[in-house]
Design an enzyme around this catalytic site. Sequence first.
Site, short mmCIF file in Angstrom:
data_model
loop_
_atom_site.label_atom_id
_atom_site.label_comp_id
_atom_site.label_asym_id
_atom_site.label_seq_id
_atom_site.Cartn_x
_atom_site.Cartn_y
_atom_site.Cartn_z
N CYS A 174 -1.08 -12.80 47.98
CA CYS A 174 -1.67 -12.77 49.30
C CYS A 174 -2.14 -11.34 49.59
O CYS A 174 -2.22 -10.52 48.68
CB CYS A 174 -0.64 -13.20 50.34
SG CYS A 174 0.17 -14.78 49.98
N LEU A 216 -2.65 -16.75 50.56
CA LEU A 216 -3.14 -17.63 49.50
C LEU A 216 -1.98 -18.56 49.17
O LEU A 216 -0.96 -18.14 48.63
CB LEU A 216 -3.54 -16.83 48.26
CG LEU A 216 -4.03 -17.65 47.06
CD1 LEU A 216 -5.33 -18.37 47.39
CD2 LEU A 216 -4.21 -16.76 45.83
N ASN A 240 3.53 -10.34 49.51
CA ASN A 240 2.47 -10.71 48.57
C ASN A 240 3.13 -10.91 47.23
O ASN A 240 3.70 -9.97 46.67
CB ASN A 240 1.42 -9.59 48.49
CG ASN A 240 0.51 -9.74 47.29
OD1 ASN A 240 0.19 -10.84 46.87
ND2 ASN A 240 0.10 -8.62 46.71
N GLY A 241 3.10 -12.13 46.70
CA GLY A 241 3.66 -12.31 45.37
C GLY A 241 4.36 -13.64 45.18
O GLY A 241 4.23 -14.56 45.98
N THR A 285 -13.18 2.49 31.93
CA THR A 285 -12.59 1.37 31.20
C THR A 285 -12.32 0.18 32.11
O THR A 285 -12.63 -0.97 31.78
CB THR A 285 -11.26 1.80 30.54
OG1 THR A 285 -11.47 2.98 29.79
CG2 THR A 285 -10.72 0.71 29.64
N ARG A 327 -15.68 -1.51 33.23
CA ARG A 327 -16.28 -2.26 32.12
C ARG A 327 -15.61 -3.63 31.95
O ARG A 327 -16.28 -4.65 31.80
CB ARG A 327 -16.14 -1.47 30.82
CG ARG A 327 -17.04 -0.27 30.67
CD ARG A 327 -16.68 0.45 29.37
NE ARG A 327 -17.57 1.57 29.09
CZ ARG A 327 -17.45 2.36 28.02
NH1 ARG A 327 -16.47 2.13 27.14
NH2 ARG A 327 -18.30 3.36 27.82
#
Length: 571
Positions: free
Chosen positions: A2, A51, A75-76, A335, A338
């Site tokens: 979340c 979420l 969150n988690g 990195t 990309r």
Amino acid sequence: MCGIFGVFNYHGDTHAFRQRALDLSKRIRHRGPDWSGCVVAGNSIICHERLAIVGLDTGAQPLTTEDEGIILTVNGEIYNHKQLEKELTAPTVFKTHSDCEVILHMYKEIGVDVCAKLDGMFSWALLDRRVPEQPRLVAARDPIGITTLYVGRVAAHPETVFIASELKCLNDECDQIDEFPPGHYFDSADGQFHRYFEPDWWAPERVPTAPVDYRALREALTAAVRKRLMAEVPYGVLLSGGLDSSLISSIAVREAALISAMAQSDAEDVDTRGARYYPRMHSFSVGLPGAPDLIAARKVAKFLGTAHHEYTYTIQEGLDAVADVIYHLETYDVTTIRASTPMYLMSRKIKSAGVKMVLSGEGSDEVFGGYLYFHSAPSANEFHSETVKRVHNLHTSDCLRANKSTMAWGLEARVPFLDKAFLQVAMNVRPEDKLCSREVMEKAIIRRAFDVDFADAGFTPEELAQGPYLPRDVLWRQKEQFSDGVGYSWIDSLKEWAEQRVSSDALAGAAQRFPHDTPATKEAYLYREIFEQHFPQPACMASVVRWVPRTDWGCSADPSGRAQKVHDKAY
């Protein structure tokens, strides 16, 4: 996962600031599009963007105790929530079916010691108001930093603390922004961060001496995958066709089948809720047309029998997305950008297919020394030390990429290779068993652990009867950086794009324009320029860390796997 946002001990009128807090929390609504919550408690405001993955019907946050003396935003995912519920000593009534509510009740009983008991990926903030004259903020982040979390402050009002899942909630309010350190909790009682996660392998100078136990490795990774299938929504696997994602996919297919069978028998001790949604595992891959990853993933999907979804993108579509990727990733690291761009594009497609959660293969290269530059390690001890340091820094690179690339579209990525119990096994293997060379491929020990033809792998006859986990040429496929595997022309095109947009004169003056962490290439200059368009405040740079190989080992400074001398297949 979340999005969380909170302002604690606010220095002004809290009720007047409430609308501003809602607007700031709204900046991360992409992380939690299912519901929004906000609680004003004294001089603090706690927000949550949800979420919904577990406890769909009742899991809205912030969560509170019956008397609202403790308020929590999380969150988690807490994979061991059922076990922790059994450890509670006081009679407890749970308001929700959320796996996160147990944090509230465990904290009420044992205080900050709850942090070390949690098995999962998480970042959370808790306001303890049981002593009204002394409200207490406790915040914590998971051991490795799989979830993202930031702390902001205002110099003129040091008593006020801002907490948020992403930088973009803080940059317009705070003049000091720091990444919340993984494996720590913050306690306003003393104003300090405290480390709660410090296993025996954590110190880089400590070199383990235990020989590899292939069966223990296999069982630990299998258990890590199994617990991450806890869900009440459709889920799948990210499948690049490389070793890591293919192995996770193979284990997930086997474990999901077992869970589905248990669901049919109404097993009480196993969470079978996710089995009813996708009885057949769905896999997802992304790349330019004809990319190495697409070809390999297709082969693995056919072998595993997954419902496979293959997404392609054009160079132009990738370039068009870079500015948005930098905004969501909140970094200018070459990195990371990309590799994040194709993952960001794929996540949008996956979410549009109705999937909310995927398993991914991040972490294996750090744990086993899988990056090709590890071939140049001067000694076994230095090899090991580098793996530990890479695990320490995962929160600045691969975890950040996996979390923010997917959560930009409200898709949760879970990473079994970073399971606490698995790390305890894998990081205590002596480095001599992990070394790679011209004769020994990188990550050989995890390949052997799942190779049914390897005599020392310790397979039982029952396990052998299930057949191989993967085709042999996939199990022993050489490492590809994700940004290479999606198509070699992707990185080349990014460099050409930067060449056209950044003049040589501009690069020559980079030190004057960017005196801190000066970019050395036109590609790095371009990303830095875009980053500062989104985040112009100096405080925003404090959390950015660049990923570079060990050039002191004689490796190329270019992070692309193709740039390393051992990548014969690229030439």
